[in-house]
Design a protein around this motif. Structure first.
Motif, short mmCIF file in Angstrom:
data_model
loop_
_atom_site.label_atom_id
_atom_site.label_comp_id
_atom_site.label_asym_id
_atom_site.label_seq_id
_atom_site.Cartn_x
_atom_site.Cartn_y
_atom_site.Cartn_z
N ALA A 195 0.83 -1.21 0.00
CA ALA A 195 0.00 0.00 0.00
C ALA A 195 0.87 1.26 0.00
N ALA A 196 2.01 1.20 0.67
CA ALA A 196 2.89 2.37 0.76
C ALA A 196 3.48 2.74 -0.59
N GLN A 197 3.68 1.75 -1.47
CA GLN A 197 4.28 2.06 -2.77
C GLN A 197 3.24 2.22 -3.88
N CYS A 198 1.97 2.07 -3.55
CA CYS A 198 0.91 2.22 -4.54
C CYS A 198 0.73 3.71 -4.88
N PRO A 199 0.77 4.10 -6.15
CA PRO A 199 0.69 5.52 -6.52
C PRO A 199 -0.58 6.19 -5.98
N PRO A 200 -0.46 7.29 -5.24
CA PRO A 200 -1.64 7.94 -4.65
C PRO A 200 -2.61 8.49 -5.68
N VAL A 201 -2.14 8.74 -6.91
CA VAL A 201 -3.03 9.27 -7.95
C VAL A 201 -3.75 8.15 -8.70
N MET A 202 -3.47 6.93 -8.35
CA MET A 202 -4.09 5.80 -9.03
C MET A 202 -5.57 5.74 -8.69
N PRO A 203 -6.45 5.62 -9.68
CA PRO A 203 -7.89 5.51 -9.40
C PRO A 203 -8.18 4.37 -8.43
N SER A 204 -9.15 4.57 -7.58
CA SER A 204 -9.43 3.61 -6.51
C SER A 204 -9.77 2.22 -7.04
#
Length: 200
Positions: free
Chosen positions: A68-77
C-alpha cells in the motif's frame, strides 16, 4: 528474546513442517522440538495446533502495508482494488503452499470458534474498505451499494477464487485468474472504465 519473537518462531517452524509433512502429520511435540521451546511456551501463545493456521493472516500484514505504501496515490481507486487483489493472489500462490491454504479453508469450515477468514479486522479487508470509500468519495465507484457491502462482495469473490483454486488442485494459476476475474467483477461498479495501471 521478545515474546512476539517467540510466537513468530513457533509459527514459522509450524508452517514449515506443515508444508513439508502435511498438517495432519505434524504433532505439537514436533513443533516444540523444531523451535527449541517448551510446551508451556507453545500453549502460552497457541491453545491448539489449528490456532497456528489462524495466525497466518498476521504473516501478510506487513506485506500489505508495504504494498500500500508504494501504490501511486493518484491511481484511481478501482485500479488500486484490482491491484491489491492481484497482490493477494500472488502472495497466496507464491508465498504459501497450496496444501497449507487448503488446510486453512478446511479448518475454517468446521471450526466452532471465530472464523478469521471472514473477519473484517484483516489488513487487506481494511484496505478494500479504504479504497472503496475513497472511490465513492471521488465518484470513481458507484455509491449505489454501501461501502462495507461492496467491500464484502469483493472479499467473497476473492475468497471464492482461492477456494476453487484449492479444490482444483492448483490446475490453473491463481494470479492469472485473479488478473482476469477481479477487473471483470469490479467493472460493473466503476463509473469510468479507464484503467490507470494494468500491472502494478
Amino acid at each position: 528474546m521478545a515474546k512476539t519473537e517467540v510466537r513468530e518462531r513457533i509459527a514459522e517452524a509450524a508452517w514449515r513442517l506443515f508444508d513439508e509433512k502435511g498438517y495432519e502429520n505434524v504433532s505439537v511435540d514436533e513443533i516444540i522440538a523444531a523451535t527449541g521451546t517448551s510446551k508451556g511456551a507453545f500453549y502460552h501463545y497457541f491453545s491448539a495446533k489449528d490456532e497456528l493456521l489462524s495466525a497466518l493472516p498476521d504473516k501478510f500484514d506487513n506485506d500489505y502495508d508495504a504494498w500500500a505504501a508504494q501504490c501511486p496515490p493518484v491511481m484511481p481507486s478501482a485500479d488500486r482494488i484490482v491491484a491489491l487483489c492481484r497482490f493477494v493472489c500472488k502472495n497466496m500462490e507464491l508465498k504459501l503452499s497450496r496444501q497449507i491454504i487448503t488446510e486453512i479453508y478446511s479448518t475454517q469450515l468446521v471450526t466452532r470458534g471465530p472464523k478469521f477468514l471472514t473477519s473484517e479486522s484483516r489488513r487487506y479487508v481494511k484496505l478494500l474498505n479504504q479504497y472503496v470509500h475513497e472511490g465513492q468519495e471521488r465518484g470513481e465507484i458507484t455509491g449505489a451499494i454501501a461501502c462495507t457491502e461492496l467491500s464484502q462482495m469483493l472479499d467473497i469473490q476473492l475468497r471464492g477464487l482461492i477456494y476453487d483454486w484449492c479444490l482444483s488442485g492448483g490446475d490453473y494459476s491463481l494470479l492469472q485468474y485473479g488478473r482476469i476475474m477481479m477487473p471483470m467483477f469490479l467493472g460493473g461498479f466503476r463509473t469510468s472504465q479507464k484503467n490507470f495501471v494494468q500491472n502494478i
